[in-house]
Design an enzyme around this catalytic site. Sequence first.
Site, PDB file in Angstrom:
ATOM      1  N   LYS A 147      -9.862  40.314 -43.311  1.00 10.71           N
ATOM      2  CA  LYS A 147      -9.724  39.204 -44.055  1.00 10.71           C
ATOM      3  C   LYS A 147      -8.371  38.674 -44.338  1.00 10.71           C
ATOM      4  O   LYS A 147      -7.928  37.576 -44.733  1.00 10.71           O
ATOM      5  CB  LYS A 147     -10.678  39.429 -45.394  1.00 10.71           C
ATOM      6  CG  LYS A 147     -12.252  39.078 -45.317  1.00 10.71           C
ATOM      7  CD  LYS A 147     -13.049  39.160 -46.187  1.00 10.71           C
ATOM      8  CE  LYS A 147     -13.225  40.560 -46.837  1.00 10.71           C
ATOM      9  NZ  LYS A 147     -14.089  41.039 -47.928  1.00 10.71           N
ATOM     10  N   GLU A 161     -16.711  42.224 -50.730  1.00 11.65           N
ATOM     11  CA  GLU A 161     -15.602  41.873 -51.404  1.00 11.65           C
ATOM     12  C   GLU A 161     -15.710  40.481 -51.676  1.00 11.65           C
ATOM     13  O   GLU A 161     -15.316  39.806 -50.664  1.00 11.65           O
ATOM     14  CB  GLU A 161     -14.541  42.808 -51.570  1.00 11.65           C
ATOM     15  CG  GLU A 161     -13.581  42.604 -52.398  1.00 11.65           C
ATOM     16  CD  GLU A 161     -12.221  43.415 -52.204  1.00 11.65           C
ATOM     17  OE1 GLU A 161     -12.126  44.237 -51.115  1.00 11.65           O
ATOM     18  OE2 GLU A 161     -11.383  43.035 -52.997  1.00 11.65           O
ATOM     19  N   ARG A 206     -17.053  49.549 -36.949  1.00  6.93           N
ATOM     20  CA  ARG A 206     -16.622  48.152 -37.164  1.00  6.93           C
ATOM     21  C   ARG A 206     -17.111  47.286 -35.955  1.00  6.93           C
ATOM     22  O   ARG A 206     -16.704  47.809 -35.022  1.00  6.93           O
ATOM     23  CB  ARG A 206     -15.176  47.892 -37.557  1.00  6.93           C
ATOM     24  CG  ARG A 206     -14.908  48.643 -38.837  1.00  6.93           C
ATOM     25  CD  ARG A 206     -13.303  48.284 -39.182  1.00  6.93           C
ATOM     26  NE  ARG A 206     -13.320  46.689 -39.833  1.00  6.93           N
ATOM     27  CZ  ARG A 206     -13.478  46.758 -41.090  1.00  6.93           C
ATOM     28  NH1 ARG A 206     -13.683  47.866 -41.884  1.00  6.93           N
ATOM     29  NH2 ARG A 206     -13.425  45.606 -41.883  1.00  6.93           N
TER      30      ARG A 206
HETATM   31  P1  ATP Z   1     -11.899  43.163 -43.998  1.00  5.45           P
HETATM   32  O1  ATP Z   1     -11.100  44.011 -43.533  1.00  5.45           O
HETATM   33  O2  ATP Z   1     -12.387  42.046 -43.077  1.00  5.45           O
HETATM   34  O3  ATP Z   1     -11.416  42.616 -45.293  1.00  5.45           O
HETATM   35  P2  ATP Z   1     -13.684  44.660 -45.587  1.00  5.45           P
HETATM   36  O4  ATP Z   1     -14.518  45.839 -45.218  1.00  5.45           O
HETATM   37  O5  ATP Z   1     -12.753  44.675 -46.620  1.00  5.45           O
HETATM   38  O6  ATP Z   1     -13.578  43.821 -44.177  1.00  5.45           O
HETATM   39  P3  ATP Z   1     -15.885  43.811 -47.257  1.00  5.45           P
HETATM   40  O7  ATP Z   1     -16.184  42.501 -47.899  1.00  5.45           O
HETATM   41  O8  ATP Z   1     -15.576  44.878 -48.132  1.00  5.45           O
HETATM   42  O9  ATP Z   1     -14.684  43.498 -46.094  1.00  5.45           O
HETATM   43  O10 ATP Z   1     -17.233  44.454 -46.471  1.00  5.45           O
HETATM   44  C1  ATP Z   1     -18.438  43.958 -46.704  1.00  5.45           C
HETATM   45  C2  ATP Z   1     -19.400  44.894 -45.850  1.00  5.45           C
HETATM   46  O11 ATP Z   1     -19.284  44.575 -44.751  1.00  5.45           O
HETATM   47  C3  ATP Z   1     -19.153  46.218 -45.773  1.00  5.45           C
HETATM   48  O12 ATP Z   1     -19.895  47.032 -46.018  1.00  5.45           O
HETATM   49  C4  ATP Z   1     -18.312  46.663 -44.573  1.00  5.45           C
HETATM   50  O13 ATP Z   1     -18.329  47.860 -43.910  1.00  5.45           O
HETATM   51  C5  ATP Z   1     -18.865  45.446 -43.407  1.00  5.45           C
HETATM   52  N1  ATP Z   1     -17.999  44.959 -42.693  1.00  5.45           N
HETATM   53  C6  ATP Z   1     -16.594  44.412 -42.723  1.00  5.45           C
HETATM   54  N2  ATP Z   1     -16.021  44.414 -41.753  1.00  5.45           N
HETATM   55  C7  ATP Z   1     -16.949  44.623 -40.909  1.00  5.45           C
HETATM   56  C8  ATP Z   1     -16.670  44.626 -39.217  1.00  5.45           C
HETATM   57  N3  ATP Z   1     -15.860  44.098 -38.709  1.00  5.45           N
HETATM   58  N4  ATP Z   1     -17.719  45.221 -38.797  1.00  5.45           N
HETATM   59  C9  ATP Z   1     -18.856  45.749 -39.281  1.00  5.45           C
HETATM   60  N5  ATP Z   1     -19.069  45.771 -40.545  1.00  5.45           N
HETATM   61  C10 ATP Z   1     -18.160  45.207 -41.492  1.00  5.45           C
HETATM   62 MG    MG Z   2     -13.355  45.993 -48.321  1.00  2.00          MG
END
Ligand code: ATP
Ligand code: MG
Length: 562
Positions: A272, A35, A262
Amino acid sequence: MTEETKSLNFIEHIVEGDLRQGLDPSKLRFRFPPEPNGYLHIGHAASICLNFGMGLRYDAPVNLRFDDTNPSKEEQEYVDAIKKDIEWLGFEWDKELYASDYFDQLYNWAIQLIKNGKAYVDDQTSEQIAQQKGTPTQAGTESPYRNRSVQENLDLFEKMKNGDFDEGSHVLRAKIDMASTNMLMRDPVIYRVLKKPHHRTGEKWKIYPMYDWAHGESDYIEQISHSICTLEFKHHRELYDWFLDQVVDEELVRPKQREFARRNLSYTVMSKRKLLQLVEEGHVTGWDDPRMPTISGLRRRGYTPMSIRNFSETAGIAKRDNITDLALLEFQIRNELNKTAPRVMAVLDPLKIVITNYPEGKEELLLAENNPEDQDAGFRDLPFSGEIFIEKDDFLEEADKNFFRLKLGHEVRLKNGYIIKANEVIKDENGEIVEVHCTYDEDSRSGSGTEASMRRVKATIHWVSIKHALPAEVRLYDRLFTHEAPDANKEVDFKTYLNPDSLKVLENAFVEPSLANVMPGDKFQFQRLGYFNVDDESTKEHLIFNRTVSLKDNWAKKGKKH
Ligand code: ATP
Ligand code: MG
């Protein structure tokens, strides 16, 4: 390590199983779906390495899909930063795609859902809807609008789309099961009114699809075979499958959602939202502050793509939540830079040494090995003269027998140079040492082959020649947080654990003259001090070095301090 020689992780075992069951290998397709609401972090790197790693292993395309369904938080700046970071990590995506490209298709499918009696417009507020959700053990209550006619739903949805309704006044919900044991199946919202311009579709849309509706259908549109996400989406899988059931064509690939844990890293936060807070409140200088766990922060700190990829590989893909030790990441970069970083000398906290028996005005060039770990790295000239800087804490006027560095009446070797002996301390009116007078053993130059050159003294210290040294700013970084899991306790603000000593700026450092023309991103070992990266803001006039890591794990040595 090549993709072929690595052992399989459990997600790859799932793919192998599908192949054995007859999945056509040419149908394999993966995606990384960020995102664009922040910069990528080391957690994302786990997902990137997993998805692109499978792309390499199976020679399958991997899409970069921006999951841009929430216009209030998304920006072009983030899109650009994300692309830059993935490229820097060394991966190539097949297509650059946006969930917003599918807004028309998603809208048309929503109309189809309504026509099939599988979706309805709800006029209630989100609070009312939440109240009717029930509990995991108790069924929810059906909305009074649940059984509207298809025609009425179509009209209302059209009005939502045209912007006739205020934000929060109407939503489109899937009509599934208010008694499902999975709360997510209790008529989830699939569209909401949002009157915000979108970074790509501009003013066109007044309604935006929710994540669950957009994500699986986007996977299907792109014909992704395996949609890998993190564990918190496990309960969403049932909904993901339900949404697919409404649209799939048996002839096409039906995407499969699978989940892994994660990546969490000790002594930092990864969300984020929290990282944005650190940026906006000025706790760090930006997303690329070298203390941040972002890819851009790590890059500026001195991490390399290979160190991050090796870290992701060794930390592995887990089925259960866990915290990976920051030391594992540091180990990777230390290991790599030990082999690749040229050795140089820098003095961070200078003390002046005058060598009283060195001929007045004389200068000479000493020979220094660039990297003992790399036979091809060669040698360089190192200027030496009668006035040098050494590290303040490498000298003590009086010290016990356990202090092997320079002390009055005793000798040390200058790295690549001579043995010196401290004879006299010169102090200012406050009693502070301003310089130390030494004599040198003229025959003791390293590598000269004389008997004196082989003479063993207790310690070798680093130094720079004052006349030749270049001034520099050196930034020493430490962990951003003092707590191993700063956001584990929801009762305590994670910022309570910010480490007040996470940055120490040394503005009075000196480096050897061979560093005159360094460029941002150049990496060195400052001997005895650690590995350093030339900062992005460094110029020829104002050199700035960031310490990536010390030579050893200082925290392990100190033991558990926190
Ligand atoms: P955040 O909570 O940091 O905002 P998010 O999951 O909302 O993370 P996205 O941009 O939606 O962030 O993530 C893009 C991809 O990266 C998704 O497939 C998500 O599952 C993966 N991802 C995000 N954070 C992690 C993490 N800490 N470990 C492994 N994969 C991750
Ligand atoms: Mg997300």
